[in-house]
Enzyme design. Structure first.
Site, PDB file in Angstrom:
ATOM      1  N   SER A 112       0.782  -1.243   0.000  1.00 40.96           N
ATOM      2  CA  SER A 112       0.000   0.000   0.000  1.00 40.96           C
ATOM      3  C   SER A 112       0.806   1.281   0.000  1.00 40.96           C
ATOM      4  O   SER A 112       0.226   2.359  -0.043  1.00 40.96           O
ATOM      5  CB  SER A 112      -0.972   0.003   1.173  1.00 40.96           C
ATOM      6  OG  SER A 112      -2.068  -0.839   0.887  1.00 40.96           O
ATOM      7  N   PHE A 174     -16.567 -10.972   8.918  1.00 34.92           N
ATOM      8  CA  PHE A 174     -15.749 -10.566   7.783  1.00 34.92           C
ATOM      9  C   PHE A 174     -16.488 -10.930   6.513  1.00 34.92           C
ATOM     10  O   PHE A 174     -16.912 -12.075   6.322  1.00 34.92           O
ATOM     11  CB  PHE A 174     -14.394 -11.277   7.811  1.00 34.92           C
ATOM     12  CG  PHE A 174     -13.538 -11.005   6.595  1.00 34.92           C
ATOM     13  CD1 PHE A 174     -12.901  -9.783   6.442  1.00 34.92           C
ATOM     14  CD2 PHE A 174     -13.382 -11.967   5.606  1.00 34.92           C
ATOM     15  CE1 PHE A 174     -12.121  -9.520   5.327  1.00 34.92           C
ATOM     16  CE2 PHE A 174     -12.614 -11.716   4.491  1.00 34.92           C
ATOM     17  CZ  PHE A 174     -11.967 -10.494   4.340  1.00 34.92           C
ATOM     18  N   TYR A 217     -10.766   1.840   5.776  1.00 38.10           N
ATOM     19  CA  TYR A 217      -9.747   1.632   4.739  1.00 38.10           C
ATOM     20  C   TYR A 217     -10.297   0.730   3.635  1.00 38.10           C
ATOM     21  O   TYR A 217     -10.763  -0.377   3.902  1.00 38.10           O
ATOM     22  CB  TYR A 217      -8.519   0.988   5.377  1.00 38.10           C
ATOM     23  CG  TYR A 217      -7.299   0.995   4.505  1.00 38.10           C
ATOM     24  CD1 TYR A 217      -6.384   2.035   4.556  1.00 38.10           C
ATOM     25  CD2 TYR A 217      -7.042  -0.062   3.638  1.00 38.10           C
ATOM     26  CE1 TYR A 217      -5.255   2.038   3.765  1.00 38.10           C
ATOM     27  CE2 TYR A 217      -5.918  -0.068   2.839  1.00 38.10           C
ATOM     28  CZ  TYR A 217      -5.028   0.980   2.908  1.00 38.10           C
ATOM     29  OH  TYR A 217      -3.913   0.967   2.114  1.00 38.10           O
ATOM     30  N   ASN A 219      -9.405  -0.421  -0.504  1.00 38.06           N
ATOM     31  CA  ASN A 219      -8.642  -0.318  -1.745  1.00 38.06           C
ATOM     32  C   ASN A 219      -9.500   0.216  -2.893  1.00 38.06           C
ATOM     33  O   ASN A 219      -8.980   0.792  -3.848  1.00 38.06           O
ATOM     34  CB  ASN A 219      -8.072  -1.691  -2.106  1.00 38.06           C
ATOM     35  CG  ASN A 219      -7.012  -2.142  -1.124  1.00 38.06           C
ATOM     36  OD1 ASN A 219      -5.940  -1.575  -1.045  1.00 38.06           O
ATOM     37  ND2 ASN A 219      -7.321  -3.169  -0.348  1.00 38.06           N
ATOM     38  N   GLY A 360       3.220  -0.978   3.734  1.00 37.64           N
ATOM     39  CA  GLY A 360       2.237  -1.866   3.148  1.00 37.64           C
ATOM     40  C   GLY A 360       2.643  -3.319   3.163  1.00 37.64           C
ATOM     41  O   GLY A 360       3.776  -3.669   3.509  1.00 37.64           O
TER      42      GLY A 360
END
Length: 411
Positions: A112, A174, A217, A219, A360
């Site tokens: 990251s 999750f 967070y 992506n 990252g």
């Protein structure tokens, strides 16, 4: 897999989430690779001579990187630039079963930290008047059905509330995204994921919260920034990163890979991935070759400790952005410590004051790069995972603590 944001201090070669409710117990395999679920992601002066060699007068630094290997990582390399000059060192092995240490000028996958490059390009477009930070992202990406309340700023700072395509952590569960762990990822690690496909996959999922009302967070935010950069400039994201950052700074060891790329060219340490197969047996596979399009520009770049140090020092030194935009980039969201593509860490006066981090993780590799606010003292390190079961949350935290203490803290 993504930058593991760690808010407390715990994550060109030389020779050519949270909303604070985002905590959940996750399976061990997910905790090892899903470091993105941590508190905040494991996170210029002139470049030092490219021929600098490891100096014998920094035993505390060598001891710090050796302790990383002692915790079960396969290998590590580190570079420090400070008032005493430049020091480089490595420990462990470059490849399992062979004695050679990782090359101190070797290349590696940066995870990251890629987001800091993406954010810099986006802010250069803001500086040129081509993009507005508080303009709805939908104005630049009309074909994606984006909520018009989501601004460019929200994408850069992870406050959009969009689903994370690599998987989403909720208070009680999750929710998987594309395959990023276990045997399923291993079997599909050369699959090509076009950025638009990742964006549409995530946008079809329910959002975490109303835009601008929390931090989580994802992506997805940065894949949308990539698509925005391409739409506004008319050029590929890869070409824009080269033209605006890599070539001006002479970062010859850094690569923003093309969609089909699987190789790390040049000297590099091998990264390994440990998983349970269908029969419950532990397996270790070399994942140095993989197609990182599963993270896209959320974590696909390849670089060196030299280049990452040079990039961060140049950014903080005002060589890439005008001062007002750099100041906004360095302004963290209150509950996360995250600015735009980087993390701010309050260390206290005995440990360098505020540090800036780009860090990252991607399967097989982890890296962290830290700098003081003036860019005059930097530390950049890379680690590779091997055939040991290393839990990146506690072990990565211990490793970072030792490195920061050795370089930035006094007394």
């Amino acid at each position: 897999m993504v930058a593991a944001v760690i808010s407390s201090p715990i994550a060109a070669s030389e020779p050519r989430t949270t909303r604070s409710t985002n905590r959940v117990r996750t399976p061990r395999v997910l905790r090892r690779v899903g470091v993105a679920a941590l508190a905040v992601t494991l996170l210029a002066g002139a470049a030092a001579p490219a021929t600098a060699a490891a100096r014998p007068d920094r035993p505390e630094l060598q001891a710090a990187i050796q302790s990383i290997v002692d915790q079960g990582f396969a290998g590590t390399q580190m570079r420090v630039r400070d008032q005493r000059g430049e020091w480089v060192g490595s420990a462990g092995v470059s490849k399992l079963g062979e004695p050679a240490k990782p090359a101190t000028y070797g290349r590696f996958r940066v995870g990251s930290a890629t987001k800091a490059f993406t954010a810099t390009v986006a802010l250069q477009l803001v500086a040129a008047g081509q993009v507005g930070l508080d303009t709805p992202a939908a104005d630049y990406l009309p074909g994606y059905g984006l909520d018009r309340r989501i601004t460019v700023r929200m994408l850069l700072q992870h406050t959009s509330g969009l689903f994370n395509f690599t998987g989403e952590f909720y208070p009680d569960r999750f929710e998987p995204g594309i395959p990023v762990t276990g045997e399923e990822w291993v079997d599909n690690r050369f699959h090509v994921y076009p950025p638009a496909e990742l964006a549409r996959f995530a946008l079809a999922k329910p959002t975490r919260f109303e835009p601008g009302t929390g931090w989580s967070y994802a992506n997805t935010n940065y894949v949308l920034i990539r698509l925005l950069i391409e739409k506004v400039t008319g050029h590929s994201y890869v070409d824009e990163v080269k033209r605006r950052i890599l070539w001006p700074l002479k970062l010859w060891g850094t690569e923003a890979p093309e969609l089909w790329s699987t190789e790390i060219l040049g000297p590099h340490a091998h990264g390994y991935y440990r998983y349970e197969d269908a029969s419950g047996q532990k397996q270790t596979v070399d994942v140095s070759r993989q197609n990182p399009s599963w993270l896209s520009n959320g974590g696909d770049m390849i670089s060196t400790t030299q280049d990452l140090s040079t990039f961060l020092a140049a950014l903080l030194g005002g060589k890439l952005l005008p001062a007002p935009l750099l100041a906004q980039m360095l302004t963290p969201y209150p509950t996360s410590g995250y600015g735009f593509g980087l993390t701010m860490m309050a260390m206290g006066p005995s440990c360098g004051g505020t540090l800036v981090a780009i860090s990252g993780f991607i399967n097989g590799y982890g890296q962290l790069t830290y700098s003081t606010l003036d860019g005059r003292k930097t530390l950049s390190a890379s680690v590779t995972t091997g055939d040991k079961d290393v839990d990146l949350i506690p072990e990565g935290a211990k490793a970072v603590q030792k490195l920061l203490k050795a370089e930035f803290c006094t007394g």
